[in-house]
Design a protein around this motif. Sequence first.
Motif, PDB file in Angstrom:
ATOM      1  N   GLY A  73      -5.738 -20.086  -5.356  1.00  0.00           N
ATOM      2  CA  GLY A  73      -5.974 -20.100  -3.919  1.00  0.00           C
ATOM      3  C   GLY A  73      -7.371 -19.614  -3.591  1.00  0.00           C
ATOM      4  N   ARG A  74      -7.466 -18.564  -2.778  1.00  0.00           N
ATOM      5  CA  ARG A  74      -8.762 -18.016  -2.381  1.00  0.00           C
ATOM      6  C   ARG A  74      -9.274 -16.957  -3.346  1.00  0.00           C
ATOM      7  N   GLY A  75      -8.573 -16.788  -4.466  1.00  0.00           N
ATOM      8  CA  GLY A  75      -9.023 -15.827  -5.457  1.00  0.00           C
ATOM      9  C   GLY A  75      -8.490 -14.431  -5.181  1.00  0.00           C
ATOM     10  N   PRO A  76      -8.886 -13.449  -5.997  1.00  0.00           N
ATOM     11  CA  PRO A  76      -8.396 -12.080  -5.830  1.00  0.00           C
ATOM     12  C   PRO A  76      -8.732 -11.524  -4.452  1.00  0.00           C
ATOM     13  N   MET A  77      -7.798 -10.767  -3.879  1.00  0.00           N
ATOM     14  CA  MET A  77      -8.012 -10.176  -2.560  1.00  0.00           C
ATOM     15  C   MET A  77      -7.367  -8.796  -2.516  1.00  0.00           C
ATOM     16  N   PRO A  78      -7.968  -7.854  -1.763  1.00  0.00           N
ATOM     17  CA  PRO A  78      -7.343  -6.548  -1.568  1.00  0.00           C
ATOM     18  C   PRO A  78      -6.285  -6.618  -0.480  1.00  0.00           C
ATOM     19  N   SER A  79      -5.408  -5.660  -0.447  1.00  0.00           N
ATOM     20  CA  SER A  79      -4.441  -5.560   0.644  1.00  0.00           C
ATOM     21  C   SER A  79      -5.111  -4.925   1.856  1.00  0.00           C
ATOM     22  N   ILE A  80      -4.602  -5.247   3.037  1.00  0.00           N
ATOM     23  CA  ILE A  80      -5.095  -4.597   4.251  1.00  0.00           C
ATOM     24  C   ILE A  80      -3.910  -4.026   5.020  1.00  0.00           C
ATOM     25  N   GLN A  81      -4.172  -2.946   5.710  1.00  0.00           N
ATOM     26  CA  GLN A  81      -3.099  -2.262   6.437  1.00  0.00           C
ATOM     27  C   GLN A  81      -2.751  -3.011   7.719  1.00  0.00           C
ATOM     28  N   VAL A  82      -1.460  -3.275   7.922  1.00  0.00           N
ATOM     29  CA  VAL A  82      -1.024  -3.941   9.151  1.00  0.00           C
ATOM     30  C   VAL A  82      -0.093  -3.062   9.978  1.00  0.00           C
ATOM     31  N   ILE A  83       0.638  -2.169   9.331  1.00  0.00           N
ATOM     32  CA  ILE A  83       1.504  -1.237  10.074  1.00  0.00           C
ATOM     33  C   ILE A  83       1.180   0.164   9.567  1.00  0.00           C
ATOM     34  N   PRO A  84       0.577   1.002  10.405  1.00  0.00           N
ATOM     35  CA  PRO A  84       0.098   2.306   9.942  1.00  0.00           C
ATOM     36  C   PRO A  84       1.194   3.284   9.539  1.00  0.00           C
ATOM     37  N   TRP A  85       2.352   3.170  10.164  1.00  0.00           N
ATOM     38  CA  TRP A  85       3.371   4.186   9.880  1.00  0.00           C
ATOM     39  C   TRP A  85       4.768   3.646  10.151  1.00  0.00           C
ATOM     40  N   VAL A  86       5.624   3.782   9.163  1.00  0.00           N
ATOM     41  CA  VAL A  86       7.041   3.453   9.282  1.00  0.00           C
ATOM     42  C   VAL A  86       7.815   4.640   8.709  1.00  0.00           C
ATOM     43  N   PRO A  87       8.836   5.124   9.399  1.00  0.00           N
ATOM     44  CA  PRO A  87       9.580   6.277   8.863  1.00  0.00           C
ATOM     45  C   PRO A  87      10.263   5.952   7.551  1.00  0.00           C
ATOM     46  N   ALA A  88      10.303   6.924   6.665  1.00  0.00           N
ATOM     47  CA  ALA A  88      10.986   6.781   5.374  1.00  0.00           C
ATOM     48  C   ALA A  88      12.214   7.674   5.385  1.00  0.00           C
ATOM     49  N   ILE A  89      13.341   7.120   5.803  1.00  0.00           N
ATOM     50  CA  ILE A  89      14.564   7.902   6.012  1.00  0.00           C
ATOM     51  C   ILE A  89      15.599   7.520   4.952  1.00  0.00           C
ATOM     52  N   PRO A  90      15.786   8.376   3.953  1.00  0.00           N
ATOM     53  CA  PRO A  90      16.778   8.077   2.909  1.00  0.00           C
ATOM     54  C   PRO A  90      18.181   8.268   3.443  1.00  0.00           C
ATOM     55  N   PRO A  91      19.207   7.717   2.780  1.00  0.00           N
ATOM     56  CA  PRO A  91      19.089   6.950   1.533  1.00  0.00           C
ATOM     57  C   PRO A  91      18.903   5.446   1.732  1.00  0.00           C
ATOM     58  N   GLU A  92      19.065   4.953   2.969  1.00  0.00           N
ATOM     59  CA  GLU A  92      19.078   3.502   3.173  1.00  0.00           C
ATOM     60  C   GLU A  92      17.712   2.912   3.519  1.00  0.00           C
ATOM     61  N   TYR A  93      16.789   3.738   4.029  1.00  0.00           N
ATOM     62  CA  TYR A  93      15.441   3.273   4.371  1.00  0.00           C
ATOM     63  C   TYR A  93      15.487   1.998   5.213  1.00  0.00           C
ATOM     64  N   ARG A  94      16.326   2.005   6.226  1.00  0.00           N
ATOM     65  CA  ARG A  94      16.552   0.783   7.002  1.00  0.00           C
ATOM     66  C   ARG A  94      15.282   0.246   7.654  1.00  0.00           C
TER      67      ARG A  94
END
Length: 371
Positions: free
Chosen positions: A286-307
Amino acid sequence: MTADKVAERLKKKLPVPYTEWLPEKVRRNVGKWVDRKYHGYGIIEHISATGDRIFTVKVGTPPNFRLSTDTLKKFVDIADTLGIGGIKITRNGNLEILTDSLDKALKIKEEVEKMGFPVGGWGPTLWSINSCTAFLTCTTAVVDAPSITKVLYDHLKPYFTGEVKLPAKLRINVSGCPSACGGFTTDINIVGHYGDAPTYDPERIKLCLPKSAKALEMGHVPEVAEVCPTGAIRVFGKPDGTVGLEVIRPKCIACGRCRDVCDWIDFDQSKAGVAILVGGKASNTGRGPMPSIQVIPWVPAIPPEYREIVAVVKKIIDVWRTNAREGERIGDWIARIGMEQFYKLLDIPVTKWNKPVTLAGEFGIRQFGPI
């Protein structure tokens, strides 16, 4: 050590000839493979110019490829009885068992599925969800990456086995902290972070600082400030000759490096979450190697289901599945339609923390915090 033993050590062949430990049928065909065929999404047939054929069965494994010795022995037994005595562990954390016929490959698939392990991960599928060790062995973990990985695999298994077809290859990485040992150059990256700037014990923080301001004047920079990648930790001399410390909150990206070197830096664990980055890949297609970019700065990490994390990842995949062209990785698709259109399709707000950037431009984790 005696002179004879030293002389014997110097006879070692370097680099080590790795082919010595390959099954004979593989060893004699190194460099002679000319074609391959897929049999479903988890079995690949390798065809040699000699006429030899090898079949590889790809097996999905738990986060970090952490298996008990009993389970490993069962895989070895399968490789010995149904295969040619060869097992490969991929960099993506999958296990590949080698055999010499399609009938045996299908039998291997049947046996490992009885053990509870899926077979898949080739072609337009989810190839892997890589994970760092996080709290298992790491002192810098913010969120429990392996448990997040396990939950994601449970929900995304049909994408691995090929029951649900994807436009192209999909890889996901989960990292417990912004050091991103899980990896950054993948289609979807989930990166744990504290979500807010740190605080510190005003008395005990002195143990991490020079005893006098004179040391600062002589050019000494304490490690707690030196490791900060954004200059958010400022140290200064006080009128009484002691050293003070200030956290410049607008500069802080909550990476936790200061905490790594000073026990008296503290973060509020209740604000810990993950950032979601997309579009990365190491492939030259495709367009070759690319870095990731941030699209969502923060999502809660709530165990155990991480919904919340599961919902975001599934939404990204479903939007990509619906709109991408065949063979188009997430990053290639976003590069074609533009970030603004991607945000519209994803139905997420644009803030100063995730404003659209080009995939070839600024990337990585910028400022953290709840949207």
